[in-house]
Design an enzyme around this catalytic site. Structure first.
Site, PDB file in Angstrom:
ATOM      1  N   GLU A 111       0.036  -0.942   5.909  1.00 53.45           N
ATOM      2  CA  GLU A 111       1.114  -0.370   6.727  1.00 53.45           C
ATOM      3  C   GLU A 111       0.909   1.116   6.936  1.00 53.45           C
ATOM      4  O   GLU A 111       1.089   1.639   8.022  1.00 53.45           O
ATOM      5  CB  GLU A 111       2.479  -0.629   6.081  1.00 53.45           C
ATOM      6  CG  GLU A 111       3.664  -0.428   7.041  1.00 53.45           C
ATOM      7  CD  GLU A 111       4.127   1.018   7.189  1.00 53.45           C
ATOM      8  OE1 GLU A 111       4.795   1.332   8.182  1.00 53.45           O
ATOM      9  OE2 GLU A 111       3.810   1.850   6.314  1.00 53.45           O
TER      10      GLU A 111
ATOM     11  N   HIS B 185       6.251  10.000   1.089  1.00 58.97           N
ATOM     12  CA  HIS B 185       5.033  10.666   1.582  1.00 58.97           C
ATOM     13  C   HIS B 185       4.846  12.060   0.981  1.00 58.97           C
ATOM     14  O   HIS B 185       3.848  12.715   1.250  1.00 58.97           O
ATOM     15  CB  HIS B 185       4.999  10.775   3.124  1.00 58.97           C
ATOM     16  CG  HIS B 185       4.904   9.457   3.834  1.00 58.97           C
ATOM     17  ND1 HIS B 185       4.393   9.340   5.101  1.00 58.97           N
ATOM     18  CD2 HIS B 185       5.248   8.205   3.442  1.00 58.97           C
ATOM     19  CE1 HIS B 185       4.451   8.052   5.477  1.00 58.97           C
ATOM     20  NE2 HIS B 185       4.964   7.356   4.491  1.00 58.97           N
TER      21      HIS B 185
ATOM     22  N   ASP C 156       0.850  -1.202   0.000  1.00 63.54           N
ATOM     23  CA  ASP C 156       0.000   0.000   0.000  1.00 63.54           C
ATOM     24  C   ASP C 156       0.879   1.243   0.000  1.00 63.54           C
ATOM     25  O   ASP C 156       2.061   1.193   0.357  1.00 63.54           O
ATOM     26  CB  ASP C 156      -0.963   0.023   1.199  1.00 63.54           C
ATOM     27  CG  ASP C 156      -0.256   0.126   2.547  1.00 63.54           C
ATOM     28  OD1 ASP C 156       0.820  -0.497   2.714  1.00 63.54           O
ATOM     29  OD2 ASP C 156      -0.761   0.835   3.441  1.00 63.54           O
TER      30      ASP C 156
ATOM     31  N   ARG D  32       5.653  11.181  17.919  1.00 66.14           N
ATOM     32  CA  ARG D  32       6.625  10.113  17.676  1.00 66.14           C
ATOM     33  C   ARG D  32       7.210   9.742  19.022  1.00 66.14           C
ATOM     34  O   ARG D  32       7.608  10.624  19.788  1.00 66.14           O
ATOM     35  CB  ARG D  32       7.745  10.617  16.763  1.00 66.14           C
ATOM     36  CG  ARG D  32       7.298  10.969  15.362  1.00 66.14           C
ATOM     37  CD  ARG D  32       7.085   9.737  14.502  1.00 66.14           C
ATOM     38  NE  ARG D  32       6.352  10.101  13.284  1.00 66.14           N
ATOM     39  CZ  ARG D  32       6.097   9.255  12.313  1.00 66.14           C
ATOM     40  NH1 ARG D  32       6.499   7.992  12.380  1.00 66.14           N
ATOM     41  NH2 ARG D  32       5.429   9.634  11.255  1.00 66.14           N
TER      42      ARG D  32
ATOM     43  N   ASP E 224      12.499  -1.106   4.141  1.00 63.87           N
ATOM     44  CA  ASP E 224      11.475  -0.045   4.177  1.00 63.87           C
ATOM     45  C   ASP E 224      12.012   1.160   4.948  1.00 63.87           C
ATOM     46  O   ASP E 224      11.266   1.908   5.553  1.00 63.87           O
ATOM     47  CB  ASP E 224      10.199  -0.595   4.840  1.00 63.87           C
ATOM     48  CG  ASP E 224       8.982   0.302   4.633  1.00 63.87           C
ATOM     49  OD1 ASP E 224       9.003   1.099   3.675  1.00 63.87           O
ATOM     50  OD2 ASP E 224       8.027   0.203   5.417  1.00 63.87           O
TER      51      ASP E 224
HETATM   52  N1  BES Z   1       8.672   3.147   5.515  1.00 60.70           N
HETATM   53  C1  BES Z   1       8.058   4.065   6.404  1.00 60.70           C
HETATM   54  C2  BES Z   1       8.801   4.238   7.706  1.00 60.70           C
HETATM   55  C3  BES Z   1      10.223   4.696   7.633  1.00 60.70           C
HETATM   56  C4  BES Z   1      10.685   5.474   6.585  1.00 60.70           C
HETATM   57  C5  BES Z   1      11.074   4.373   8.630  1.00 60.70           C
HETATM   58  C6  BES Z   1      12.000   5.885   6.538  1.00 60.70           C
HETATM   59  C7  BES Z   1      12.374   4.787   8.603  1.00 60.70           C
HETATM   60  C8  BES Z   1      12.839   5.548   7.549  1.00 60.70           C
HETATM   61  C9  BES Z   1       6.639   3.602   6.681  1.00 60.70           C
HETATM   62  O1  BES Z   1       5.963   3.259   5.506  1.00 60.70           O
HETATM   63  C10 BES Z   1       5.854   4.723   7.286  1.00 60.70           C
HETATM   64  O2  BES Z   1       5.689   5.723   6.651  1.00 60.70           O
HETATM   65  N2  BES Z   1       5.347   4.531   8.489  1.00 60.70           N
HETATM   66  C11 BES Z   1       4.475   5.478   9.102  1.00 60.70           C
HETATM   67  C12 BES Z   1       3.802   4.875  10.294  1.00 60.70           C
HETATM   68  C13 BES Z   1       2.478   4.247  10.018  1.00 60.70           C
HETATM   69  C14 BES Z   1       1.883   3.681  11.283  1.00 60.70           C
HETATM   70  C15 BES Z   1       1.510   5.174   9.365  1.00 60.70           C
HETATM   71  C16 BES Z   1       5.241   6.675   9.591  1.00 60.70           C
HETATM   72  O3  BES Z   1       6.398   6.567  10.018  1.00 60.70           O
HETATM   73  O4  BES Z   1       4.644   7.739   9.548  1.00 60.70           O
HETATM   74 MN    MN Z   2       7.081   2.051   4.321  1.00 57.76          MN
HETATM   75 MN    MN Z   3       5.293   5.201   4.573  1.00 58.98          MN
END
Ligand code: BES
Ligand code: MN
Ligand code: MN
Length: 455
Positions: free
Chosen positions: A149, A423, A85, A324, A176
């Site tokens: 995710e 993002h 996703d 965070r 990731d």
């Molecule tokens: N891949 C990311 C997380 C990430 C990116 C970790 C770069 C370390 C370095 C993951 O897809 C993500 O965006 N996670 C979200 C959390 C989720 C619960 C919505 C985030 O970190 O905002």
């Molecule tokens: Mn990710």
């Molecule tokens: Mn992400």
């Protein structure tokens, strides 16, 4: 480069393009069919790559794709996790090319999900193909690719709890995350947790004429802004009572180690086009994103936001707020602390509702286990340098669950870069990292089986 990868470069890339063309946005129900289509695509490609089994596992939300290639019950087992996703592509007008029409420009693939995580996840499927076609597989591999995710992995949570046997493995492997730079590869050993909520502030029961009532009745947008502003003090320290109680502080020596990671502040500012940085007093940028908790407004709305001007004192104001978290903190406790505090600071002139969205625990991973060692060797072979352990600011909540429920450590072997703009509009992934990543993954299995045998 591995000759099989070299020979199949064009196809490896065009398959990724096909996946990137599917707008599998998990947050928006309008893309539900596309999310399903992406799951099917992954299932088919797992089989095509040589997996003996691949299945779609339905959930209450978007499906999970599970696949496996088991070679020998005595061989070590690697559980590969990734997500198909993607984040919503908005704001669309800031993209230089359409988000779901991948293009290559200056050695980068531009598309939503090119790095996070379709590009990085697909490397694992192509690594499986590469090993099966050109060398020998010495590990059992299980694939767990989810479609939620980006919205908190709620259904994966229960899937993992209900399928402990099926997911039995020796280590989890995930691509990731990012590396510091091409010349300075790294392995992520820390991820922040997350606590995501939405707040609703209500003033008068209906929208009012801002001339007739303005100045005499609380404007919920003004009030919400004041309340949000008070959540941090002049040192950017979060003011929620008890918020820092469980934060694990690092020793002076640990902080010194952490700050040895190459970091160029002026480059950082230049890349973001900012004149100055801002953050919690007493901490460096590396510490602010790596080991300190924080609070951010992700979106705020209310009143009139259409074209032109409308004079209105709105009835309601909303904001999406995330915190965070770092090791020691628990998102349920923080959710409670936030809600109580936010209601306590509201003036009597407004009503406040707090709606929790999702959360996840932080993760801290050691550097002295076979998986980390195998990744370190594989990266050194392909990238020419021994990787440094780093702490990333992002979150992958399932990592702490793998540890808690399956007793597994995770290797975060990602190859993104900060400038990939995940993002954001114009997300991209270096073509070179895609191929190098595939090669690194193939070597991970080689080293992991050798190290596991020796132990
Ligand atoms: N891949 C990311 C997380 C990430 C990116 C970790 C770069 C370390 C370095 C993951 O897809 C993500 O965006 N996670 C979200 C959390 C989720 C619960 C919505 C985030 O970190 O905002
Ligand atoms: Mn990710
Ligand atoms: Mn992400």
């Amino acid at each position: 480069m591995n000759t099989y990868i070299e020979k199949n470069k064009d196809r490896f890339l065009s398959e990724l393009f096909d996946l990137l063309r599917i707008p599998s946005v998990s947050a928006d129900s309008k893309y539900k069919q596309d999310v399903l289509k992406a799951a099917d695509f992954i299932k088919d490609k797992l089989i095509a790559a040589g997996a003996a089994k691949a299945e779609i596992c339905p959930t209450k939300g978007h499906p999970i794709v599970y696949g496996e290639k088991l070679i020998d019950p005595k061989a070590p087992t690697v559980l590969v996790y990734g997500h198909y996703d993607v984040q919503p592509p908005d704001p669309l007008n800031l993209w230089s090319s359409p988000p779901f029409e991948p293009v290559i420009k200056d050695g980068r693939v531009y598309a939503r999900g090119s790095c996070d995580d379709k590009g990085q996840m697909y490397m694992h499927i192509k690594a499986l193909e590469t090993i099966l076609k050109s060398s020998e597989l010495n590990c059992n591999i299980k694939f767990l690719i989810e479609g939620e995710e980006e919205i908190g992995s709620d259904n994966l949570d229960s899937f993992v709890k209900e399928n402990k046997d099926k997911l039995k493995a020796d280590v989890v492997l995930i691509s990731d995350t990012s590396i510091i730079s091409e010349d300075c590869p790294s392995i992520t050993v820390g991820l922040r947790g997350l606590c995501y909520l939405e707040v609703e502030v209500t003033g008068p029961k209906r929208d009012l004429h801002s001339g007739i009532y303005g100045g005499a009745v609380a404007n919920p947008i003004n009030t919400l802004c004041k309340m949000i502003a008070s959540l941090k003090d002049e040192n950017n320290h979060i003011t929620i009572p008890g918020f820092y109680d469980d934060v694990k502080e690092l020793s002076a020596k640990e902080r010194e180690e952490l700050n040895k990671i190459p970091f160029d502040l002026s480059e950082y500012q230049k890349e973001l086009d900012i004149e100055d940085i801002e953050g919690e007093k007493g901490y460096t940028t590396i510490e602010r994103t790596g080991i300190r908790p924080t609070l951010d407004v992700n979106g705020i709305w209310g009143g009139y936001t259409g074209e032109g001007a409308k004079t209105v004192l709105p009835s309601k104001a909303y904001a999406k707020i995330s915190m965070r978290l770092v090791p020691g903190q628990n998102f349920e406790k923080v959710t409670k602390q936030f809600s109580e505090h936010f209601k306590a600071i509201a003036p009597k002139s407004v009503k406040v509702e707090v709606l929790p969205h999702h959360g996840g625990e932080p993760a801290l991973i050691p550097t002295d286990f076979p998986g980390y060692e195998a990744a370190s060797l594989a990266i050194e072979e392909v990238w020419g340098k021994k990787p440094l352990p780093t702490r990333d600011g992002g979150s992958i909540p399932i990592v702490s669950l793998f540890e808690k429920v399956l007793g597994l450590k995770t290797v975060l072997m990602g190859f993104g870069l900060d400038e990939d703009a995940i993002h954001s509009p114009n997300e991209s992934y270096k073509v070179d990292h895609y191929f190098k990543g595939i090669e690194t993954i193939t070597l991970f299995y080689k080293h992991f089986s050798a190290i596991s045998k020796g132990k």
